[in-house]
Design an enzyme around this catalytic site. Structure first.
Site, PDB file in Angstrom:
ATOM      1  N   LEU A 134       0.823  -1.213   0.000  1.00  0.00           N
ATOM      2  CA  LEU A 134       0.000   0.000   0.000  1.00  0.00           C
ATOM      3  C   LEU A 134       0.851   1.255   0.000  1.00  0.00           C
ATOM      4  O   LEU A 134       0.431   2.306  -0.486  1.00  0.00           O
ATOM      5  CB  LEU A 134      -0.913   0.014   1.232  1.00  0.00           C
ATOM      6  CG  LEU A 134      -1.953  -1.106   1.334  1.00  0.00           C
ATOM      7  CD1 LEU A 134      -2.661  -1.045   2.683  1.00  0.00           C
ATOM      8  CD2 LEU A 134      -2.974  -0.984   0.205  1.00  0.00           C
ATOM      9  N   GLY A 135       2.052   1.158   0.560  1.00  0.00           N
ATOM     10  CA  GLY A 135       2.928   2.323   0.606  1.00  0.00           C
ATOM     11  C   GLY A 135       4.238   2.005   1.297  1.00  0.00           C
ATOM     12  O   GLY A 135       4.366   0.991   1.988  1.00  0.00           O
TER      13      GLY A 135
ATOM     14  N   GLY B 233       7.576   3.900   3.540  1.00  0.00           N
ATOM     15  CA  GLY B 233       8.027   5.075   4.278  1.00  0.00           C
ATOM     16  C   GLY B 233       9.404   4.842   4.850  1.00  0.00           C
ATOM     17  O   GLY B 233      10.010   3.779   4.651  1.00  0.00           O
TER      18      GLY B 233
ATOM     19  N   GLN C 244      10.259   4.276   7.801  1.00  0.00           N
ATOM     20  CA  GLN C 244      10.310   3.288   8.873  1.00  0.00           C
ATOM     21  C   GLN C 244       9.829   1.904   8.448  1.00  0.00           C
ATOM     22  O   GLN C 244       9.849   0.975   9.250  1.00  0.00           O
ATOM     23  CB  GLN C 244       9.491   3.788  10.059  1.00  0.00           C
ATOM     24  CG  GLN C 244      10.080   5.065  10.672  1.00  0.00           C
ATOM     25  CD  GLN C 244       9.165   5.678  11.699  1.00  0.00           C
ATOM     26  OE1 GLN C 244       7.985   5.360  11.764  1.00  0.00           O
ATOM     27  NE2 GLN C 244       9.703   6.574  12.510  1.00  0.00           N
ATOM     28  N   GLY C 245       9.398   1.763   7.200  1.00  0.00           N
ATOM     29  CA  GLY C 245       8.976   0.444   6.764  1.00  0.00           C
ATOM     30  C   GLY C 245       7.930   0.489   5.665  1.00  0.00           C
ATOM     31  O   GLY C 245       7.604   1.543   5.129  1.00  0.00           O
ATOM     32  N   THR C 246       7.410  -0.686   5.344  1.00  0.00           N
ATOM     33  CA  THR C 246       6.452  -0.859   4.255  1.00  0.00           C
ATOM     34  C   THR C 246       5.090  -1.266   4.810  1.00  0.00           C
ATOM     35  O   THR C 246       5.009  -2.050   5.752  1.00  0.00           O
ATOM     36  CB  THR C 246       6.959  -1.943   3.282  1.00  0.00           C
ATOM     37  OG1 THR C 246       8.261  -1.573   2.818  1.00  0.00           O
ATOM     38  CG2 THR C 246       6.026  -2.095   2.091  1.00  0.00           C
ATOM     39  N   VAL C 247       4.032  -0.725   4.205  1.00  0.00           N
ATOM     40  CA  VAL C 247       2.666  -1.059   4.608  1.00  0.00           C
ATOM     41  C   VAL C 247       2.048  -1.960   3.541  1.00  0.00           C
ATOM     42  O   VAL C 247       2.074  -1.642   2.345  1.00  0.00           O
ATOM     43  CB  VAL C 247       1.794   0.201   4.794  1.00  0.00           C
ATOM     44  CG1 VAL C 247       0.392  -0.196   5.242  1.00  0.00           C
ATOM     45  CG2 VAL C 247       2.427   1.145   5.804  1.00  0.00           C
TER      46      VAL C 247
ATOM     47  N   LYS D  22       1.767  -2.954   8.812  1.00  0.00           N
ATOM     48  CA  LYS D  22       2.993  -2.163   8.675  1.00  0.00           C
ATOM     49  C   LYS D  22       4.178  -2.978   9.168  1.00  0.00           C
ATOM     50  O   LYS D  22       4.228  -3.388  10.330  1.00  0.00           O
ATOM     51  CB  LYS D  22       2.899  -0.847   9.448  1.00  0.00           C
ATOM     52  CG  LYS D  22       4.085   0.084   9.169  1.00  0.00           C
ATOM     53  CD  LYS D  22       3.836   1.477   9.692  1.00  0.00           C
ATOM     54  CE  LYS D  22       4.987   2.418   9.291  1.00  0.00           C
ATOM     55  NZ  LYS D  22       4.752   3.799   9.749  1.00  0.00           N
TER      56      LYS D  22
ATOM     57  N   ASP E 254       2.578  14.653  16.244  1.00  0.00           N
ATOM     58  CA  ASP E 254       2.863  14.647  14.808  1.00  0.00           C
ATOM     59  C   ASP E 254       1.561  14.766  14.014  1.00  0.00           C
ATOM     60  O   ASP E 254       1.323  14.029  13.057  1.00  0.00           O
ATOM     61  CB  ASP E 254       3.624  13.383  14.413  1.00  0.00           C
ATOM     62  CG  ASP E 254       4.334  13.526  13.065  1.00  0.00           C
ATOM     63  OD1 ASP E 254       4.501  14.680  12.597  1.00  0.00           O
ATOM     64  OD2 ASP E 254       4.719  12.509  12.474  1.00  0.00           O
TER      65      ASP E 254
END
Length: 326
Positions: free
Chosen positions: A54-55, A57, A59-62, A76, A174
């Protein structure tokens, strides 16, 4: 391993407090949070297939996942964890285990492994508010003026709920449009609590290292390192400005003094250029009374002095009033 760490660590209070007052530990669960097995999540993502992503970032992959009971979820996969990141994940688990609000994304489970961690969330299908506003493929009906106000009010209500939660104040730290997810009905869902902290109600502030995203951070928090719920109010003010203008919170293509949307908008409105600053669709659909009230609310949320900013509860009530003006 995780059970012991949950009992030992947390930023503002010890995890012993949370283990006795919040988490009712039982086999394969931390409170309502299920402990998934590695094989179960590997199967849910079809062995982490590329077409399930899905995406990605920092810090990791979703991944999109389908559990054994056919529920669709978002998984995630966090990369190798240092001590600081592990503590953030544990904080997120502790917070989301207890929060029950329709405008906060639900954490369904987790799985800690040697090389990282997996967190399992409810699947929220329509991406982020940031993408909706800034991708260049906006849908006019979805971003109607009333829908923008509704999304703002839903997000504000969730933050107000967190700020006055039982004996603790949960500070997100955040708040940004990229952390506001949109479900199938474009209902707002606050997400990503990795930077959040919990402060007892009898403490006005908490001194900590600075966390947040460029363009959204409270200048007083940056200067003093003392975080209060008013840091979230400032960040929400930036989100509200995005909804009003359709502009990005931080844009190097603007003049140097106007890179931050917060300073740009305040300057423009102080120089009586409100109508030139807002999104054309907003200008067409909002009444003059609504525009004036929304602009005033943004100014108060973005006040450099946190003591002059409204609470999120006050923000929620004012947004409801503005909606009724239409």
């Amino acid at each position: 391993m995780l059970r012991n760490k949950i009992l030992q660590q947390n930023g503002a209070q010890s995890f012993t407090y949370f283990s006795t007052k919040i988490l009712q530990l039982k086999p394969n669960y931390f409170g309502s949070i299920k402990i998934f097995g590695v094989k179960e999540l590997k199967k849910a993502t079809d062995n982490y297939a590329q077409d399930m992503i899905l995406g990605r970032g920092a810090q990791g992959t979703v991944y999109k996942g389908i559990l054994q009971d056919k529920r669709v979820v978002a998984i995630k996969n966090h990369r190798i964890l240092g001590q600081s990141r592990l503590e953030q994940l544990i904080t997120e688990i502790v917070i989301l285990e207890k929060i029950n609000h329709k405008n906060v994304v639900k954490l369904l489970g987790c799985c800690f492994k040697t090389e990282g961690a997996l967190l399992v969330y409810e699947f929220v299908s329509n991406g982020t508010l940031h993408h909706l506003l800034h991708s260049g493929t906006r849908v006019t009906e979805i971003l109607s003026w009333d829908n923008r106000l509704r999304i703002a009010q839903e997000s504000a209500d969730a933050l107000a709920y967190m700020h006055r939660y039982e004996t603790m104040s949960i500070i997100h730290r955040d708040v940004k449009s990229a952390n506001i997810l949109m479900d199938e009905n474009y209902t707002a869902k606050i997400s990503d609590f990795g930077s959040s902290i919990l402060i007892p109600v009898n403490h006005d502030q908490f001194t900590t290292h600075v966390e947040g995203t460029l363009g959204y951070m409270d200048p007083e928090y940056i200067y003093t390192r003392q975080v209060t719920d008013k840091a979230d109010v400032y960040a929400f003010g930036v989100v509200l400005t995005e909804l009003l203008t359709g502009k990005k919170p931080f844009d190097r293509q603007r003049d140097e003094d106007d890179i931050r949307l917060s300073t740009y908008f305040v300057k423009e409105t102080n120089e009586n250029r409100l109508r030139e600053s807002v999104d054309p669709q907003v200008l067409e659909e909002a009444t003059d009374e609504q525009l004036s009230a929304a602009c005033d609310l943004v100014h108060r949320c973005l006040d450099p002095l946190r003591g002059n900013r409204p609470s999120m509860q006050e923000v929620t009530m004012e947004l409801e009033t503005i909606r009724k003006m239409g």
